[in-house]
Design a protein around this motif. Structure first.
Motif, PDB file in Angstrom:
ATOM      1  N   LYS A 128      41.252  62.885  17.772  1.00 51.55           N
ATOM      2  CA  LYS A 128      42.516  63.513  18.182  1.00 51.55           C
ATOM      3  C   LYS A 128      42.759  63.347  19.675  1.00 51.55           C
ATOM      4  CE  LYS A 128      42.006  66.964  14.517  1.00 51.55           C
ATOM      5  NZ  LYS A 128      41.642  68.366  14.201  1.00 51.55           N
ATOM      6  N   ASN A 129      41.816  62.675  20.363  1.00 53.01           N
ATOM      7  CA  ASN A 129      41.903  62.483  21.810  1.00 53.01           C
ATOM      8  C   ASN A 129      42.088  63.821  22.523  1.00 53.01           C
ATOM      9  OD1 ASN A 129      41.753  60.947  24.111  1.00 53.01           O
ATOM     10  ND2 ASN A 129      43.767  60.003  23.914  1.00 53.01           N
ATOM     11  N   ASN A 130      41.275  64.777  22.102  1.00 53.44           N
ATOM     12  CA  ASN A 130      41.366  66.148  22.605  1.00 53.44           C
ATOM     13  C   ASN A 130      41.010  66.231  24.095  1.00 53.44           C
ATOM     14  OD1 ASN A 130      39.582  68.815  23.114  1.00 53.44           O
ATOM     15  ND2 ASN A 130      41.273  69.306  21.746  1.00 53.44           N
ATOM     16  N   ASP A 131      41.869  66.877  24.878  1.00 54.53           N
ATOM     17  CA  ASP A 131      41.669  66.943  26.327  1.00 54.53           C
ATOM     18  C   ASP A 131      40.394  67.683  26.713  1.00 54.53           C
ATOM     19  OD1 ASP A 131      43.871  65.462  27.073  1.00 54.53           O
ATOM     20  OD2 ASP A 131      45.209  67.200  27.166  1.00 54.53           O
ATOM     21  N   ASP A 132      40.098  68.773  26.033  1.00 49.15           N
ATOM     22  CA  ASP A 132      38.902  69.551  26.379  1.00 49.15           C
ATOM     23  C   ASP A 132      37.635  68.742  26.136  1.00 49.15           C
ATOM     24  OD1 ASP A 132      40.450  71.707  27.118  1.00 49.15           O
ATOM     25  OD2 ASP A 132      40.284  72.730  25.179  1.00 49.15           O
ATOM     26  N   LEU A 133      37.597  68.037  25.007  1.00 48.94           N
ATOM     27  CA  LEU A 133      36.433  67.203  24.712  1.00 48.94           C
ATOM     28  C   LEU A 133      36.323  66.068  25.727  1.00 48.94           C
ATOM     29  CD1 LEU A 133      34.040  66.487  22.853  1.00 48.94           C
ATOM     30  CD2 LEU A 133      35.625  65.117  21.487  1.00 48.94           C
ATOM     31  N   ALA A 134      37.452  65.481  26.093  1.00 47.04           N
ATOM     32  CA  ALA A 134      37.443  64.395  27.077  1.00 47.04           C
ATOM     33  C   ALA A 134      36.944  64.897  28.427  1.00 47.04           C
ATOM     34  CB  ALA A 134      38.840  63.800  27.216  1.00 47.04           C
ATOM     35  N   ASP A 135      37.382  66.089  28.827  1.00 45.14           N
ATOM     36  CA  ASP A 135      36.914  66.677  30.090  1.00 45.14           C
ATOM     37  C   ASP A 135      35.410  66.889  30.063  1.00 45.14           C
ATOM     38  OD1 ASP A 135      39.485  66.752  31.088  1.00 45.14           O
ATOM     39  OD2 ASP A 135      39.835  68.862  30.566  1.00 45.14           O
ATOM     40  N   ASN A 146      34.603  50.219  28.806  1.00 47.96           N
ATOM     41  CA  ASN A 146      34.928  50.013  27.392  1.00 47.96           C
ATOM     42  C   ASN A 146      34.526  48.595  26.998  1.00 47.96           C
ATOM     43  OD1 ASN A 146      35.930  49.935  24.795  1.00 47.96           O
ATOM     44  ND2 ASN A 146      37.883  50.893  25.310  1.00 47.96           N
ATOM     45  N   ASP A 147      33.589  48.494  26.072  1.00 49.24           N
ATOM     46  CA  ASP A 147      33.136  47.190  25.591  1.00 49.24           C
ATOM     47  C   ASP A 147      33.371  47.055  24.092  1.00 49.24           C
ATOM     48  OD1 ASP A 147      32.133  44.764  26.525  1.00 49.24           O
ATOM     49  OD2 ASP A 147      30.139  45.158  25.718  1.00 49.24           O
ATOM     50  N   ALA A 148      34.291  47.878  23.561  1.00 44.32           N
ATOM     51  CA  ALA A 148      34.537  47.888  22.110  1.00 44.32           C
ATOM     52  C   ALA A 148      35.999  47.567  21.821  1.00 44.32           C
ATOM     53  CB  ALA A 148      34.159  49.248  21.523  1.00 44.32           C
ATOM     54  N   PHE A 149      36.353  46.285  21.889  1.00 48.49           N
ATOM     55  CA  PHE A 149      37.734  45.896  21.574  1.00 48.49           C
ATOM     56  C   PHE A 149      38.097  46.294  20.152  1.00 48.49           C
ATOM     57  CE2 PHE A 149      40.863  42.866  19.914  1.00 48.49           C
ATOM     58  CZ  PHE A 149      41.892  43.062  20.821  1.00 48.49           C
ATOM     59  N   SER A 150      37.112  46.281  19.259  1.00 50.39           N
ATOM     60  CA  SER A 150      37.368  46.601  17.854  1.00 50.39           C
ATOM     61  C   SER A 150      37.933  48.002  17.666  1.00 50.39           C
ATOM     62  CB  SER A 150      36.079  46.460  17.044  1.00 50.39           C
ATOM     63  OG  SER A 150      35.074  47.291  17.594  1.00 50.39           O
ATOM     64  N   ALA A 151      37.708  48.885  18.654  1.00 50.29           N
ATOM     65  CA  ALA A 151      38.234  50.253  18.569  1.00 50.29           C
ATOM     66  C   ALA A 151      39.359  50.491  19.571  1.00 50.29           C
ATOM     67  CB  ALA A 151      37.105  51.262  18.811  1.00 50.29           C
ATOM     68  N   ALA A 152      39.808  49.428  20.228  1.00 54.29           N
ATOM     69  CA  ALA A 152      40.791  49.573  21.303  1.00 54.29           C
ATOM     70  C   ALA A 152      42.184  49.938  20.810  1.00 54.29           C
ATOM     71  CB  ALA A 152      40.858  48.292  22.133  1.00 54.29           C
ATOM     72  N   ALA A 155      43.580  55.564  20.026  1.00 53.55           N
ATOM     73  CA  ALA A 155      43.622  56.427  21.209  1.00 53.55           C
ATOM     74  C   ALA A 155      42.716  57.623  20.965  1.00 53.55           C
ATOM     75  CB  ALA A 155      45.049  56.875  21.490  1.00 53.55           C
ATOM     76  N   HIS A 156      41.405  57.393  21.085  1.00 55.15           N
ATOM     77  CA  HIS A 156      40.406  58.439  20.907  1.00 55.15           C
ATOM     78  C   HIS A 156      39.842  58.840  22.268  1.00 55.15           C
ATOM     79  CE1 HIS A 156      39.492  57.016  16.493  1.00 55.15           C
ATOM     80  NE2 HIS A 156      40.720  57.480  16.651  1.00 55.15           N
ATOM     81  N   VAL A 157      39.068  59.911  22.296  1.00 55.43           N
ATOM     82  CA  VAL A 157      38.453  60.349  23.547  1.00 55.43           C
ATOM     83  C   VAL A 157      37.594  59.231  24.134  1.00 55.43           C
ATOM     84  CG1 VAL A 157      36.713  61.888  24.563  1.00 55.43           C
ATOM     85  CG2 VAL A 157      38.497  62.833  23.075  1.00 55.43           C
ATOM     86  N   SER A 158      36.754  58.627  23.300  1.00 58.18           N
ATOM     87  CA  SER A 158      35.796  57.641  23.807  1.00 58.18           C
ATOM     88  C   SER A 158      36.405  56.265  24.050  1.00 58.18           C
ATOM     89  CB  SER A 158      34.611  57.509  22.837  1.00 58.18           C
ATOM     90  OG  SER A 158      35.018  56.941  21.610  1.00 58.18           O
ATOM     91  N   THR A 159      37.662  56.061  23.646  1.00 61.00           N
ATOM     92  CA  THR A 159      38.304  54.766  23.861  1.00 61.00           C
ATOM     93  C   THR A 159      39.458  54.829  24.861  1.00 61.00           C
ATOM     94  OG1 THR A 159      39.844  55.107  22.013  1.00 61.00           O
ATOM     95  CG2 THR A 159      37.767  53.968  21.524  1.00 61.00           C
ATOM     96  N   GLU A 160      40.061  56.007  25.025  1.00 61.19           N
ATOM     97  CA  GLU A 160      41.228  56.117  25.896  1.00 61.19           C
ATOM     98  C   GLU A 160      41.169  57.324  26.826  1.00 61.19           C
ATOM     99  OE1 GLU A 160      45.358  56.858  27.246  1.00 61.19           O
ATOM    100  OE2 GLU A 160      44.082  58.196  26.059  1.00 61.19           O
TER     101      GLU A 160
END
Length: 399
Positions: A128-135, A146-152, A155-160
């Motif tokens: 969900k690209n949650n702001d709190d988790l990203a923080d 980012n070395d994972a084009f396959s997930a690019a 728009a997830h926390v770990s990708t965006e």
């Protein structure tokens, strides 16, 4: 697309922590061991570059689809051991991707060390690209790679999300992918030829509409070619065909004509009365398909036309097979065309870029994957890129 930040642009990394998004969604056997380490090996360049500069490397990855729940069978712990073998160095493991467990695991390694954090998708906020988790996740690192084009395309926390919170860079695998795609459609050497195959037009409408405005010639093969042939009034018998998309096909052809893009459809086809390996078959022109026959492959005349188009091109973009390549003898057109492309790419006459699940399998089947200039294993992301869509994970890396 090439205007993105690379890890060579990063300042002194000694003692810094790099949060690195990798694709470790690897196949496992019944014994819970990694059965194919291709994706692990693809991360080596980035990990070794960062660790060689004295950074602590904390790897972020997803595995399977736990849908925000902790599922022990989808833990990345076995992958840490497998990556250690590939890396030839210890790889620590953290039982979480945020919080005390993650920060303690990072603190326990020295500069140049590597730790794999637990499955990011155990967190409901990841997808969900949650702001709190990203923080919370951003607190763990000094830079993001980012070395994972396959997930690019996600728009997830770990990708965006992380890329908006930390200095962000493309890893080695990511930059190779983006550089290759730039050569294919961004700033290509012309003429550009695209080969698009697959079962259904409906799954690639956006792709076809984008390509006719970008390339000089477009080969349409596989089951989707049947729909175009039917839209032109040719008989297709009991072939796989989306007759309700005839108007869409005619619209795509009209757009292609307006853009100066030449549409290349089969001129001869291989037909059979049953879809089965080694079924009795014959080759005929596109106007001679009987009502009880189905088109299962393109014929040799068509392969010749495609090969001539390759000779006229400087750049080739390939997505999808020309026939039912999974079963013999309906793999002949795909294999012959793939070998022709591979030969021209290997000799430097053609920049040949391919991608998509069926495509990779088809090129491997033809034994020419290594001859292509670049073969992307990123299915969904590669397709969305070909459709002309912005990829969140790539947009976040732009300068």
């Amino acid at each position: 697309m090439a205007d993105f930040k690379r890890i060579d642009d990063a300042d002194d990394l000694t003692g810094k922590t790099a949060l690195v998004r990798v694709d470790f969604n690897v196949p496992m056997n019944d014994a819970g061991e990694v059965s194919d380490d291709t994706r692990l090996r693809s991360a080596l360049g980035t990990v070794q570059s960062l660790s060689g500069r004295g950074a602590k490397v904390a790897l972020l990855a997803h595995f399977g689809r736990p849908k925000g729940e902790v599922k022990p069978e989808l833990s990345l712990r076995p992958v840490a051991a497998a990556f250690a073998k590939v890396l030839g160095a210890p790889v620590a493991f953290a039982d979480d991707c945020v919080g005390e467990a993650a920060s303690n695991a990072i603190a326990s390694i020295q500069g140049g060390g590597v730790v794999l954090l637990e499955n990011t998708r155990f967190k409901p906020g990841e997808t969900k690209n949650n702001d709190d988790l990203a923080d919370e996740m951003a607190k763990l690192g000094d830079i993001y790679v980012n070395d994972a084009f396959s997930a690019a395309h996600r728009a997830h926390v770990s990708t965006e999300g992380l890329a908006r919170r930390l200095p962000a860079y493309a890893g080695r695998s990511m930059e190779r992918e983006l550089d290759a795609l730039e050569k294919a459609l961004g700033q290509p050497e012309r003429p550009v030829l695209a080969v698009v195959g697959g079962a259904k037009v409906s799954s690639k409408i956006d792709l076809l509409k984008n390509l006719v405005s970008k390339v000089d010639a477009l080969v349409i093969g596989g089951g989707m070619a049947n729909t175009f042939l039917a839209a032109r009034g040719h008989p297709v018998g009991k072939s796989l065909c989306e007759h309700d998309l005839a108007d869409t096909c005619r619209e795509i052809e009209a757009n292609a004509k307006a853009a100066g893009c030449d549409i290349i459809l089969p001129q001869d086809v291989v037909v059979a009365k049953e879809f089965a390996a080694n079924a009795e078959n014959r080759t005929c022109s596109i106007g001679e398909v009987a009502d009880d026959e189905m088109i299962l492959d393109a014929g040799p005349q068509t392969v010749g036309i495609v090969t001539i188009a390759m000779d006229a091109a400087k750049t080739l973009v390939w997505n999808g097979p020309l026939g039912a390549f999974e079963i013999e003898p309906f793999d002949k057109a795909t294999v012959a065309a793939a070998k022709a492309a591979g030969e021209r790419a290997k000799s430097g006459k053609l920049i040949a870029v391919a991608g998509g699940g069926d495509t990779v399998a088809a090129l491997n089947h033809a034994g020419v994957a290594d001859d292509f200039s670049f073969v992307s294993t990123a299915g969904g992301a590669f397709l969305e890129w070909m459709e002309g869509k912005a990829l969140p994970g790539v947009e976040a890396l732009k300068k």
